[in-house]
Scaffold this active site. Structure first.
Site, PDB file in Angstrom:
ATOM      1  N   GLU A 149      15.049  39.107  43.677  1.00 25.82           N
ATOM      2  CA  GLU A 149      16.456  38.612  43.640  1.00 25.82           C
ATOM      3  C   GLU A 149      16.527  37.092  43.655  1.00 25.82           C
ATOM      4  O   GLU A 149      17.487  36.570  43.078  1.00 25.82           O
ATOM      5  CB  GLU A 149      17.226  39.199  44.833  1.00 25.82           C
ATOM      6  CG  GLU A 149      17.454  40.699  44.714  1.00 25.82           C
ATOM      7  CD  GLU A 149      16.170  41.527  44.875  1.00 25.82           C
ATOM      8  OE1 GLU A 149      15.283  41.049  45.598  1.00 25.82           O
ATOM      9  OE2 GLU A 149      16.064  42.603  44.287  1.00 25.82           O
TER      10      GLU A 149
ATOM     11  N   ASP B  86       9.230  43.773  42.428  1.00 23.19           N
ATOM     12  CA  ASP B  86      10.145  43.983  43.554  1.00 23.19           C
ATOM     13  C   ASP B  86      10.530  42.609  44.119  1.00 23.19           C
ATOM     14  O   ASP B  86       9.944  41.590  43.738  1.00 23.19           O
ATOM     15  CB  ASP B  86       9.397  44.824  44.608  1.00 23.19           C
ATOM     16  CG  ASP B  86      10.272  45.234  45.779  1.00 23.19           C
ATOM     17  OD1 ASP B  86      11.502  45.243  45.650  1.00 23.19           O
ATOM     18  OD2 ASP B  86       9.697  45.565  46.845  1.00 23.19           O
TER      19      ASP B  86
ATOM     20  N   ASP C  31      16.976  50.072  47.520  1.00 21.11           N
ATOM     21  CA  ASP C  31      16.771  50.802  48.779  1.00 21.11           C
ATOM     22  C   ASP C  31      17.973  51.635  49.190  1.00 21.11           C
ATOM     23  O   ASP C  31      18.753  51.263  50.074  1.00 21.11           O
ATOM     24  CB  ASP C  31      16.400  49.816  49.887  1.00 21.11           C
ATOM     25  CG  ASP C  31      15.079  49.124  49.591  1.00 21.11           C
ATOM     26  OD1 ASP C  31      14.323  49.621  48.731  1.00 21.11           O
ATOM     27  OD2 ASP C  31      14.812  48.078  50.215  1.00 21.11           O
TER      28      ASP C  31
HETATM   29  O1  MIG Z   1      10.974  44.685  51.985  1.00 21.84           O
HETATM   30  O2  MIG Z   1       7.271  46.982  48.848  1.00 21.84           O
HETATM   31  O3  MIG Z   1      12.928  48.147  47.301  1.00 21.84           O
HETATM   32  O4  MIG Z   1      10.989  50.067  46.857  1.00 21.84           O
HETATM   33  O5  MIG Z   1       8.800  50.157  48.643  1.00 21.84           O
HETATM   34  C1  MIG Z   1      10.672  45.907  51.406  1.00 21.84           C
HETATM   35  C2  MIG Z   1       7.906  47.685  49.854  1.00 21.84           C
HETATM   36  C3  MIG Z   1       9.937  45.676  50.121  1.00 21.84           C
HETATM   37  C4  MIG Z   1      11.484  47.016  48.828  1.00 21.84           C
HETATM   38  C5  MIG Z   1      11.587  47.921  47.661  1.00 21.84           C
HETATM   39  C6  MIG Z   1      10.894  49.216  47.963  1.00 21.84           C
HETATM   40  C7  MIG Z   1       9.445  48.946  48.302  1.00 21.84           C
HETATM   41  C8  MIG Z   1       9.365  47.982  49.494  1.00 21.84           C
HETATM   42  N1  MIG Z   1      10.095  46.757  49.170  1.00 21.84           N
END
Ligand code: MIG
Length: 801
Positions: free
Chosen positions: A408, A405, A483
């Protein structure tokens, strides 16, 4: 300063006239009087690379996107010199290059224009960063359509849109919002039944304009790097995509369980909560294969650590979950907490693996753990080290998959939500700034993760899921769409994103079922799960901020709908796995928007809702509350309504009934759909019998296949698979099914149950491999039109007297 339009410019520069031409095997170089070089490389008859340099100077040729194993080679290449232009002729296209302006026109072999430069290559010098802002514009005939480009949450046909590629964390993004998490600079153009593709392999921030800025022009440009694009000729859209994935790579097969249903939330903890959730799935008999641990399983969000209070003995827990059929998947983010006592931080500091700013300081940014540094995943040594970090999680604890996650990369509370442009990257020995490495950072993290998980899971297959991706990421990882929000509009978006990702070479994608932000009504959740089971990746996930999102939180009716559709997915596993195998082997998109299914039917060009799951199942989600059904377009050909078994003619819109427990679903006539028995998780049961649902068709042969293997491991790469292809021929009083088998894998079952749907006659005679057999010996059931046959039959004749 930021150039985000093609026209607004300080001063576009254009190539002058050609002064020299040379050929080096498959490479043709054209040099202009003002120092522009156009290098055309013929990779295949229909795959041509165009690369432009200014000041007679190419960069070192390097790309993360291009797969080394992609097919190469051409059978024909001729170059002719004419008065006003050069002509290149390959086995599939002809290209002219104007002598006075170096503009190109690509024709098919019949002389139809497929893709034509408008201004062609032009550029602006970038005083600020050095190098150029490189631009390309092409003429766009009226009626041309555009598809592709990854995860864009907008109409499938991109005509009229302006698009930006810059991987961005977009919490609760909206319809038409751009850019999002992924950057896939590949599009498909189609005009008068001829499709072609363009892959602009440039990782800088890039833009695509489809007749938005200038009505009859499409253009694309990037804020640095080279004008470097690949052209793929179709004319079938399917072939364009196949050639694109040939170049940028295909995935391995995932373990079969990864195609099961996954349950996720931010966050399930402590251990007792995790067990409560998994226990509930078994109790309610809703099949489920994977459970996710989001960031709270870690110690203070430190990657590769466990919170011992919540998870005192992760190895035991993971083991117990696995005895109950659940695979544990854990999240790993790129931000490494600045903490002298933390081993990952210490190692990376010692080895100098963190990204640095241009003038030397570390790239410091706030993410979940607080102040962090970030590994430079574009450094091969860093990737190797990162891979090694998975030893404990995978090898010792037994985790089966890793979720990447925030790659980016996302940074909190700063303008731009990511690294500043000056951050330095190794870029596999081609040092550069973040302006160039940004869009590829997430893919390189997923790649390092994939290599690590694979190393320690071997001989089993790894499972990786990523949020950010660039072209080529499909070689390493699956993905989800980030998200989204629990709204009906997002159901529409999820449907489009999954189709678009499929067309963009990344089939193994799904949305957060039910929506990540906010909370869905039971009805919305039910409609979403009905769609989600037809996406290659199928996971419920939510932020957990607004209540729970397990199926049972919506009441009994929704539990029943969820069970019904998840069960259907598990029954269709052999069909889904075969789709995946066709994707992995030949790059065939697992989901096909109608335009990809039948591009010659203009009715399909602007359709967004209906799609084909694999090759033979038509799906169309209900996207509105209180609906009892919907209007939808049934593509040309004849179809059976899956639920009612009614036969229907395509090529027109129809009203289709669909109460809350129904999603409109049609099977193409002539299809043979394989099914497994319902299981609570992959491998729960021995598959005693394969079911084949045969949809009668009058007339010529229709081919269907079933791919099976060990469901994990690499035996299939050495021929240990079982590939059955069936061909169906229907006559007025007879059906003939022929089977052809390939591969050395022996499936567990010995028999198949064949059900024939839509049969226009009563069965009274059957020949099995040319021997007449009694109906009783095949357990003929005349109520359901089923028979049981030995699995390896070669020919079955089913007839009336
Ligand atoms: O700033 O890890 O898209 O799926 O549950 C949020 C917590 C960070 C974003 C991800 C989401 C995940 C969440 N993450």
């Amino acid at each position: 300063m930021i150039v985000n339009t093609e026209l607004e410019h300080k001063g576009n520069l254009f190539p002058g006239k050609i002064i020299s031409f040379s050929q080096d095997v498959d490479k043709l170089n054209f040099i202009t009087e003002n120092g522009v070089i156009l290098q055309i490389t013929i990779l295949r008859g229909s795959v041509i690379r165009f690369r432009y340099a200014t000041d007679k100077n190419f960069e070192k040729d390097f790309s993360y996107a291009i797969s080394e194993s992609g097919a190469r080679g051409y059978s024909k290449l001729e170059v002719e010199e004419h008065d006003a232009h050069y002509t290149i002729i390959t086995s599939r296209v002809q290209i002219t290059i104007g002598k006075s302006d170096i503009k190109t026109i690509i024709y098919d072999l019949e002389g139809n224009v497929v893709c034509k430069d408008d201004w062609g290559f032009h550029w602006e010098q970038s005083y600020e960063y050095g190098g150029n802002i490189v631009k390309m514009s092409k003429s766009a005939p009226l009626g041309e359509c555009y598809y592709g480009l990854g995860d864009k949450p907008m109409h499938l046909n991109l005509k009229g849109k302006r698009i930006e590629n810059w991987a961005t964390d977009q919490y609760a993004f909206g319809k038409d919002q751009d850019p999002l998490y992924k950057s896939v600079p590949f599009y498909i153009g189609m005009y008068e039944e001829r499709a072609y593709g363009i892959f602009f392999d440039n990782t800088f921030r890039s833009y695509f304009d489809f007749c938005n800025e200038r009505r009859n022009v499409t253009s694309f440009w990037a804020q640095g790097g080279e004008m470097n694009y690949y052209f793929f000729y179709g004319p079938n859209m399917q072939d364009v995509i196949t050639r694109y994935t040939d170049l940028t790579g295909k995935p391995e097969l995932p373990p079969l369980w990864a195609l099961g249903y996954h349950q996720c939330k931010w966050s399930y903890y402590p251990e007792s909560k995790v067990k409560e959730i998994t226990g509930r799935f078994r109790e309610l008999q809703i099949p489920c294969d994977a459970i996710y641990l989001d960031i709270d399983y870690m110690e203070g969000f430190r990657c590769f650590t466990w919170n011992k209070e919540y998870f005192p003995d992760p190895k035991r827990m993971v083991q117990e979950l696995s005895e109950d059929g659940f695979k544990t998947i854990v999240i790993i983010d790129p931000g490494i907490k600045i903490d002298d006592e933390y081993f990952v931080y210490q190692e990376a500091m010692e080895k100098d693996y963190f990204c640095k700013r241009a003038d030397g300081p570390y790239m410091r940014g706030k993410v979940w753990p607080g102040e962090c540094y970030f590994p430079d995943f574009t450094n091969p040594e860093v990737r190797e080290w990162w891979s090694g970090l998975f030893k404990e999680i995978i090898d010792e604890i037994g985790v089966k998959g890793v979720w990447n996650d925030m790659n980016e990369p996302a940074v909190m509370e700063v303008p731009g939500k990511t690294f500043p442009g000056d951050v330095r990257h190794n870029y596999d020995g081609n040092p550069c700034s973040h302006r160039k490495a940004h869009n590829i950072y997430g893919t390189q993290m997923a790649r390092a993760t994939y290599e690590g998980v694979k190393r320690f899971a071997y001989p089993k297959r790894p499972f990786i899921i990523t949020r950010s991706a660039y072209s080529g990421a499909q070689r390493y990882t699956s993905s989800w769409t980030g998200d989204n929000v629990a709204t009906w509009e997002h159901l529409w978006i999820a449907n489009i994103q999954a189709q678009r990702m499929s067309m963009s070479g990344m089939s193994f994608t799904g949305s957060d079922i039910g929506g990540f932000a906010e909370h869905p009504t039971g009805e919305l959740y039910a409609r979403w799960i009905q769609l989600g089971v037809f996406h290659p990746f199928c996971r419920t996930h939510s932020s957990g901020d607004h209540g729970n999102q397990e199926p049972w939180t919506f009441g009994e009716e929704v539990v029943d709908v969820t069970r019904k559709f998840v069960e259907l997915r598990y029954q269709l596993l052999p069909y889904l796995y075969t789709m995946f195998w066709e994707y992995a082997k030949d790059g065939i998109p697992m989901l096909k928007p109608l335009v990809l299914f039948d591009q010659n039917d203009p009715q399909t060009h602007y359709r967004t809702d209906e799609f084909i799951f694999g090759n033979q199942i038509l799906v169309c989600p209900v996207q509105e509350p209180n609906a009892k059904g919907r209007r939808m377009y049934i593509p040309r050909g004849n179809w059976y309504n899956y639920w009612t078994r009614e036969y229907t003619k395509g090529g027109m819109e129809q009203w289709v009934d669909a109460d809350l427990d129904i999603i409109p679903l049609f099977i193409k006539e002539g299809a043979i759909i394989p099914k497994y028995p319902i299981q609570q998780y992959v491998g729960e049961k021995k598959i005693e019998q394969l079911k084949l649902e045969v949809y009668y068709k009058l007339g010529s042969k229709e081919v269907s296949s079933v791919f099976e293997d060990d469901q994990d491991g690499y035996g299939y790469t050495k021929g240990r698979f079982s590939l059955r292809s069936f061909s169906l021929t229907g006559k007025e009083n007879q059906v003939i099914i022929q089977q052809h088998k390939n591969g050395s894998y022996i499936t567990e079952y010995d028999t198949m149950k064949i059900e024939i749907i839509g049969l226009p006659f009563k069965i009274s005679q059957i020949e099995l491999d040319n021997v007449s057999v009694t109906l009783e010996s095949l357990h003929f059931d005349d109520q359901n039109n089923t028979i049981v046959v030995p699995k390896d039959f070669t020919e079955l004749h089913i007839s009336s007297k």
